[in-house]
Design a protein around this motif. Structure first.
Motif, short mmCIF file in Angstrom:
data_model
loop_
_atom_site.label_atom_id
_atom_site.label_comp_id
_atom_site.label_asym_id
_atom_site.label_seq_id
_atom_site.Cartn_x
_atom_site.Cartn_y
_atom_site.Cartn_z
N THR A 135 1.11 4.02 -3.11
CA THR A 135 0.44 5.77 -2.50
C THR A 135 1.50 6.43 -3.05
O THR A 135 1.38 7.39 -3.57
CB THR A 135 0.06 5.76 -1.48
OG1 THR A 135 -1.46 4.28 -0.74
CG2 THR A 135 -0.24 7.41 -0.91
N TRP A 136 3.03 5.60 -3.05
CA TRP A 136 4.43 6.59 -3.39
C TRP A 136 3.77 6.98 -5.04
O TRP A 136 4.47 8.03 -4.77
CB TRP A 136 5.68 6.14 -2.81
CG TRP A 136 6.46 6.55 -2.76
CD1 TRP A 136 6.88 8.41 -2.37
CD2 TRP A 136 8.14 6.34 -2.67
NE1 TRP A 136 7.96 8.84 -2.84
CE2 TRP A 136 8.69 7.19 -2.64
CE3 TRP A 136 8.18 4.93 -2.29
CZ2 TRP A 136 10.21 7.74 -2.50
CZ3 TRP A 136 10.08 4.65 -3.31
CH2 TRP A 136 10.91 6.56 -2.74
N ALA A 173 -0.63 9.05 5.31
CA ALA A 173 -1.98 7.96 4.80
C ALA A 173 -1.74 7.61 5.45
O ALA A 173 -2.93 6.23 5.88
CB ALA A 173 -1.90 8.14 3.61
N LEU A 231 0.58 -1.10 -0.33
CA LEU A 231 0.02 -0.10 -0.30
C LEU A 231 1.04 1.16 0.22
O LEU A 231 0.57 2.36 -1.14
CB LEU A 231 -0.91 -0.01 0.95
CG LEU A 231 -2.26 -0.80 1.37
CD1 LEU A 231 -2.81 -0.57 2.43
CD2 LEU A 231 -3.14 -0.87 -0.34
N THR A 285 1.90 6.60 -7.06
CA THR A 285 1.17 7.38 -7.52
C THR A 285 0.88 8.88 -7.40
O THR A 285 0.89 10.03 -7.92
CB THR A 285 -0.54 7.12 -6.53
OG1 THR A 285 -0.93 5.88 -6.77
CG2 THR A 285 -1.81 7.92 -7.57
N LEU A 286 1.71 9.09 -6.35
CA LEU A 286 1.58 11.02 -5.89
C LEU A 286 2.99 10.94 -6.45
O LEU A 286 2.96 12.51 -6.87
CB LEU A 286 1.98 10.72 -4.49
CG LEU A 286 0.71 10.50 -3.33
CD1 LEU A 286 1.34 10.51 -1.73
CD2 LEU A 286 0.05 11.93 -3.61
N ALA A 318 2.72 9.70 1.63
CA ALA A 318 2.74 8.19 1.64
C ALA A 318 2.76 7.23 3.04
O ALA A 318 1.60 7.12 3.62
CB ALA A 318 2.97 7.57 0.69
#
Length: 147
Positions: free
Chosen positions: A11-12, A40, A7, A14-15, A37
């Motif tokens: 997330t990382w 989050a 996860l 994507t950012l 990330a």
């Protein structure tokens, strides 16, 4: 692979792509994505760890008393700490005798301590004191012990 790692990496990544799209530098995108990330994932990891650890463990057993005589010398730790902070010359204290700790009906504890120590004028004196401690082990009062 660990769920947290997957996860976090997703997330990382994507950012980072979002940062590049808005024309940030690669380093800004990586660092910003890393920070966001991590933030989050924190609530998620706390929520998941609450489910995976099982039953909560008690801090102390129900039979454990707050105030006990030391099995080594019969002393009571809370009283010794209190005397260190509040007695005129705590370094001069010489132990003579401790009584057994007694629990009262109100839930407090009482213990008698007979010791020798320097008085205000510098001479050695024998003290015979009764200490009353609260249910949590805090010294409430010290009085002269009258037998």
């Amino acid at each position: 692979m660990n769920v947290y790692i997957v996860l976090f990496l997703a997330t990382w990544a994507t950012l980072i792509f979002i940062g590049i799209k808005f024309k940030w530098s690669v380093i800004q995108s990586m660092l910003g994505g890393l920070l966001i990330a991590a933030l989050a994932m924190m609530p998620l990891s706390l929520a998941i760890s609450g489910f995976t650890e099982g039953e909560p463990k008690p801090i102390a057993t129900a039979t454990e008393e707050a105030v006990l005589n030391s099995s080594y010398d019969g002393s009571v730790r809370q009283v010794e700490e209190w005397l260190d902070k509040n007695f005129n010359d705590a370094k001069s204290i010489e132990r003579i005798e401790w009584s057994k700790v007694v629990k009262t009906e109100q839930g407090n504890y009482v213990v008698r301590y007979k010791f020798r120590a320097k008085n205000e004028s510098g001479g050695m004196q024998i003290y015979n004191k009764a200490f009353i401690l609260g249910s949590t082990g805090i010294v409430i009062t010290m009085t002269d012990y009258i037998s």
